[in-house]
Motif scaffolding. Structure first.
Motif, PDB file in Angstrom:
ATOM      1  N   GLN A  49       9.081   2.738   8.970  1.00  0.00           N
ATOM      2  CA  GLN A  49      10.314   2.032   9.548  1.00  0.00           C
ATOM      3  C   GLN A  49      10.027   0.733  10.182  1.00  0.00           C
ATOM      4  OE1 GLN A  49      12.662   5.004  11.279  1.00  0.00           O
ATOM      5  NE2 GLN A  49      14.399   3.914  10.582  1.00  0.00           N
ATOM      6  N   THR A  50       8.840   0.672  11.071  1.00  0.00           N
ATOM      7  CA  THR A  50       8.681  -0.348  11.680  1.00  0.00           C
ATOM      8  C   THR A  50       8.304  -1.549  10.857  1.00  0.00           C
ATOM      9  OG1 THR A  50       8.039   1.136  13.302  1.00  0.00           O
ATOM     10  CG2 THR A  50       7.484  -1.604  13.667  1.00  0.00           C
ATOM     11  N   MET A  51       7.681  -1.111   9.736  1.00  0.00           N
ATOM     12  CA  MET A  51       6.944  -2.062   8.928  1.00  0.00           C
ATOM     13  C   MET A  51       8.080  -2.604   8.189  1.00  0.00           C
ATOM     14  SD  MET A  51       5.867  -1.957   5.322  1.00  0.00           S
ATOM     15  CE  MET A  51       6.464  -0.579   4.943  1.00  0.00           C
ATOM     16  N   ARG A  52       8.831  -1.756   7.721  1.00  0.00           N
ATOM     17  CA  ARG A  52      10.020  -2.305   6.670  1.00  0.00           C
ATOM     18  C   ARG A  52      10.923  -3.118   7.328  1.00  0.00           C
ATOM     19  NH1 ARG A  52      12.494  -4.492   4.020  1.00  0.00           N
ATOM     20  NH2 ARG A  52      13.395  -4.273   2.045  1.00  0.00           N
ATOM     21  N   ASN A  53      11.235  -2.830   8.684  1.00  0.00           N
ATOM     22  CA  ASN A  53      12.213  -3.549   9.653  1.00  0.00           C
ATOM     23  C   ASN A  53      11.615  -5.032  10.021  1.00  0.00           C
ATOM     24  OD1 ASN A  53      14.354  -1.829   9.080  1.00  0.00           O
ATOM     25  ND2 ASN A  53      13.488  -0.494  10.891  1.00  0.00           N
ATOM     26  N   ASP A  54      10.340  -4.894  10.502  1.00  0.00           N
ATOM     27  CA  ASP A  54       9.663  -6.068  11.053  1.00  0.00           C
ATOM     28  C   ASP A  54       8.919  -6.936  10.597  1.00  0.00           C
ATOM     29  OD1 ASP A  54      11.081  -4.851  13.203  1.00  0.00           O
ATOM     30  OD2 ASP A  54       9.581  -4.374  14.332  1.00  0.00           O
ATOM     31  N   ILE A  55       8.679  -6.330   9.288  1.00  0.00           N
ATOM     32  CA  ILE A  55       7.617  -7.341   8.508  1.00  0.00           C
ATOM     33  C   ILE A  55       8.186  -8.783   8.281  1.00  0.00           C
ATOM     34  CG2 ILE A  55       7.884  -6.742   6.105  1.00  0.00           C
ATOM     35  CD1 ILE A  55       4.891  -5.799   6.297  1.00  0.00           C
ATOM     36  N   LYS A  56       7.386  -9.861   8.193  1.00  0.00           N
ATOM     37  CA  LYS A  56       7.759 -11.204   7.805  1.00  0.00           C
ATOM     38  C   LYS A  56       7.044 -11.712   6.631  1.00  0.00           C
ATOM     39  CE  LYS A  56       8.611 -12.583  12.509  1.00  0.00           C
ATOM     40  NZ  LYS A  56       7.891 -11.667  13.223  1.00  0.00           N
ATOM     41  N   PHE A  57       7.551 -12.554   5.872  1.00  0.00           N
ATOM     42  CA  PHE A  57       6.921 -13.175   4.795  1.00  0.00           C
ATOM     43  C   PHE A  57       6.619 -14.507   5.190  1.00  0.00           C
ATOM     44  CE2 PHE A  57       9.205  -9.533   2.941  1.00  0.00           C
ATOM     45  CZ  PHE A  57       8.301  -9.000   2.273  1.00  0.00           C
ATOM     46  N   CYS A  58       5.207 -14.929   4.712  1.00  0.00           N
ATOM     47  CA  CYS A  58       4.866 -16.261   5.280  1.00  0.00           C
ATOM     48  C   CYS A  58       5.920 -17.332   4.440  1.00  0.00           C
ATOM     49  CB  CYS A  58       3.487 -16.639   4.621  1.00  0.00           C
ATOM     50  SG  CYS A  58       3.200 -18.351   4.685  1.00  0.00           S
TER      51      CYS A  58
ATOM     52  N   LEU B   7       1.353  -4.794  10.794  1.00  0.00           N
ATOM     53  CA  LEU B   7       2.320  -3.622  10.581  1.00  0.00           C
ATOM     54  C   LEU B   7       1.998  -3.098   9.189  1.00  0.00           C
ATOM     55  CD1 LEU B   7       5.575  -5.824  11.509  1.00  0.00           C
ATOM     56  CD2 LEU B   7       4.576  -3.882  12.487  1.00  0.00           C
ATOM     57  N   LEU B   8       1.475  -4.011   8.143  1.00  0.00           N
ATOM     58  CA  LEU B   8       1.422  -3.373   6.888  1.00  0.00           C
ATOM     59  C   LEU B   8       0.089  -2.533   6.989  1.00  0.00           C
ATOM     60  CD1 LEU B   8       1.921  -3.590   3.715  1.00  0.00           C
ATOM     61  CD2 LEU B   8      -0.016  -5.463   3.783  1.00  0.00           C
ATOM     62  N   GLU B   9      -1.030  -2.963   7.693  1.00  0.00           N
ATOM     63  CA  GLU B   9      -2.094  -2.244   7.888  1.00  0.00           C
ATOM     64  C   GLU B   9      -1.990  -0.709   8.345  1.00  0.00           C
ATOM     65  OE1 GLU B   9      -5.110  -4.371   9.944  1.00  0.00           O
ATOM     66  OE2 GLU B   9      -6.663  -2.604   9.521  1.00  0.00           O
ATOM     67  N   ARG B  10      -0.782  -0.661   9.421  1.00  0.00           N
ATOM     68  CA  ARG B  10      -0.593   0.431  10.076  1.00  0.00           C
ATOM     69  C   ARG B  10      -0.202   1.432   9.068  1.00  0.00           C
ATOM     70  NH1 ARG B  10       3.801   1.451  14.219  1.00  0.00           N
ATOM     71  NH2 ARG B  10       3.570   3.719  14.403  1.00  0.00           N
ATOM     72  N   ALA B  11       1.124   0.888   8.311  1.00  0.00           N
ATOM     73  CA  ALA B  11       1.739   1.523   7.383  1.00  0.00           C
ATOM     74  C   ALA B  11       0.885   2.206   6.251  1.00  0.00           C
ATOM     75  CB  ALA B  11       2.774   1.094   6.883  1.00  0.00           C
ATOM     76  N   VAL B  12      -0.033   1.256   5.844  1.00  0.00           N
ATOM     77  CA  VAL B  12      -0.940   1.753   4.903  1.00  0.00           C
ATOM     78  C   VAL B  12      -1.822   2.961   5.373  1.00  0.00           C
ATOM     79  CG1 VAL B  12      -2.937   1.199   3.333  1.00  0.00           C
ATOM     80  CG2 VAL B  12      -1.040  -0.174   3.483  1.00  0.00           C
ATOM     81  N   LEU B  18      -2.444  10.943   4.143  1.00  0.00           N
ATOM     82  CA  LEU B  18      -1.907  12.002   3.121  1.00  0.00           C
ATOM     83  C   LEU B  18      -3.057  12.574   2.111  1.00  0.00           C
ATOM     84  CD1 LEU B  18       1.743  10.903   2.751  1.00  0.00           C
ATOM     85  CD2 LEU B  18       1.082  12.867   4.018  1.00  0.00           C
ATOM     86  N   PRO B  19      -3.111  13.825   1.707  1.00  0.00           N
ATOM     87  CA  PRO B  19      -4.065  14.253   0.721  1.00  0.00           C
ATOM     88  C   PRO B  19      -3.752  13.643  -0.467  1.00  0.00           C
ATOM     89  CG  PRO B  19      -2.402  16.154   1.174  1.00  0.00           C
ATOM     90  CD  PRO B  19      -2.108  14.961   2.171  1.00  0.00           C
ATOM     91  N   GLY B  20      -5.032  13.263  -1.129  1.00  0.00           N
ATOM     92  CA  GLY B  20      -5.119  12.680  -2.457  1.00  0.00           C
ATOM     93  C   GLY B  20      -4.430  11.095  -2.523  1.00  0.00           C
ATOM     94  N   ILE B  21      -3.965  10.536  -1.253  1.00  0.00           N
ATOM     95  CA  ILE B  21      -3.733   9.240  -1.323  1.00  0.00           C
ATOM     96  C   ILE B  21      -4.770   8.230  -0.548  1.00  0.00           C
ATOM     97  CG2 ILE B  21      -1.737   7.821  -0.239  1.00  0.00           C
ATOM     98  CD1 ILE B  21      -0.318   9.673  -1.798  1.00  0.00           C
ATOM     99  N   GLY B  22      -5.289   7.457  -1.563  1.00  0.00           N
ATOM    100  CA  GLY B  22      -6.152   6.642  -1.012  1.00  0.00           C
ATOM    101  C   GLY B  22      -5.653   5.521  -0.427  1.00  0.00           C
ATOM    102  N   LYS B  23      -6.534   4.420   0.287  1.00  0.00           N
ATOM    103  CA  LYS B  23      -5.829   3.120   0.645  1.00  0.00           C
ATOM    104  C   LYS B  23      -5.094   2.306  -0.466  1.00  0.00           C
ATOM    105  CE  LYS B  23      -7.489   2.887   4.973  1.00  0.00           C
ATOM    106  NZ  LYS B  23      -8.192   2.048   6.106  1.00  0.00           N
ATOM    107  N   ARG B  24      -5.703   2.239  -1.645  1.00  0.00           N
ATOM    108  CA  ARG B  24      -4.970   1.497  -2.894  1.00  0.00           C
ATOM    109  C   ARG B  24      -3.685   2.119  -3.211  1.00  0.00           C
ATOM    110  NH1 ARG B  24      -8.035  -1.886  -6.501  1.00  0.00           N
ATOM    111  NH2 ARG B  24     -10.145  -2.301  -5.434  1.00  0.00           N
ATOM    112  N   THR B  25      -3.757   3.566  -3.249  1.00  0.00           N
ATOM    113  CA  THR B  25      -2.253   3.995  -3.651  1.00  0.00           C
ATOM    114  C   THR B  25      -1.415   3.887  -2.420  1.00  0.00           C
ATOM    115  OG1 THR B  25      -3.467   5.859  -4.532  1.00  0.00           O
ATOM    116  CG2 THR B  25      -1.295   6.166  -4.583  1.00  0.00           C
TER     117      THR B  25
END
Lengths: 205, 205
Positions: A49-58, B7-12, B18-25
């Motif tokens: 949720q934080t990611m979706r709400n706070d993420i910015k695009f360059c 933020l993206l890194e934390r969400a990923v 989760l089982p069966g979900i790698g970084k790329r997925t």
């Protein structure tokens, strides 16, 4: 699929909205979360949720960033006259991993794909054309996937910027390093022969 | 994998737990959420968190339920003297889909698996033994998966309840309906011959 709990059903339904996650996989993931401490679900929920709400695009290249201008665009060591056009930020990450590109990127956010309802105005093409118009860019590298949609997008952008007379290139198509020739498809093999490179230049990389 | 945003890194990172979900997925899923309206991420986050916090387990069979006693356990038409022992609620759902079982379930929550650090006390075995002790159950059907861990769990429970002298059975192992004999493994084929059933009874189902 019948569930013994509405809460479970809702979680599975939301999870199965994600691409490539069917109801069965969603159930497996949700049941996994149930076996883990509550904190894990809370952290996952919060991170998403934080990611979706706070993420910015360059604001320049449309790459995902925590700042107004992404690290690549704000790096003074990068060549701002060389811009690589890519579909999404995964392509930026892939190219950055090769360490062989020192220019900037422009992330379109997809490809023109009428079948999926994606037209040129859904993509960040106008901001690219504006950048070209401002005269800062000397070379534009098209690095979209080699599909019908990718080619269409390349061509659409090319038509838009043709009048500004900048050099445009596209990444090389050919046999992957380590691949055997006999298994390559004809188009790829054909292109790799037409676009052959001097042997000496292949020794460098 | 280097990310352009924390933020993206934390969400990923959270997603790839989760089982069966790698970084790329995980990255693909997270980028999909970014393309969707904010509401979708909010709903997913809320569904997961509410589910994890508010879900109840049936106090009798340990099935997931929104009530104290699950729908199956509270259904007066079901035979409470017949109890099917299963690993988790997915097995309950699978057996319920066949519409061929009218007894109750007992969900263990896993199998005894020392390799994964799961001992008998991590499973709902004591509550099952207590049910048997109270004398309500006439037959116990073991429906665990046919693996080393499943067999160990079956045997452990069997030893615990042996003294109460109730009838115990295990689901039939044999060639799947529609399968060709020549591709079956030897153990399965062997068991299906030893445990053959009268031809007339096979006509009924």
């Amino acid at each position: 699929m019948e569930f013994s709990s509405k809460l479970l059903e809702r979680a599975v339904n939301e999870m199965s909205q994600l691409p490539g996650i069917g109801k069965r996989t969603a159930l497996r993931l949700v049941l996994h979360l149930l076996k883990q401490p509550k904190e894990q679900s809370a952290m996952l929920a919060d991170a998403l949720q934080t990611m979706r709400n706070d993420i910015k695009f360059c604001k320049s290249c449309n790459n995902i960033s925590d700042l107004e201008l992404c690290e690549i665009c704000s790096n003074p060591n990068r060549d701002e006259t060389l811009v690589c056009v890519v579909e999404d930020i995964r392509d930026v990450m892939a190219i950055e991993n090769t360490s062989s590109f020192k220019g900037l990127y422009h992330v379109l956010g997809g490809k023109i794909s009428p079948m999926d309802g994606v037209g040129p105005h859904d993509l960040n093409i106008q901001s690219l054309v504006k950048k070209v118009e401002e005269g800062k860019i000397k070379e534009l590298i098209f690095a979209l996937s080699s599909t019908m949609e990718g080619d269409t997008t390349n061509f659409y952008i090319y038509k838009q910027i043709q009048k500004y007379n900048i050099f445009t290139s596209t990444i090389a198509r050919g046999i992957s390093v380590g691949d055997e020739l006999e298994y390559a498809d004809e188009i790829t093999l054909g292109r790799s022969i037409v676009n052959r490179v001097p042997f000496e230049s292949s020794l460098k990389s």
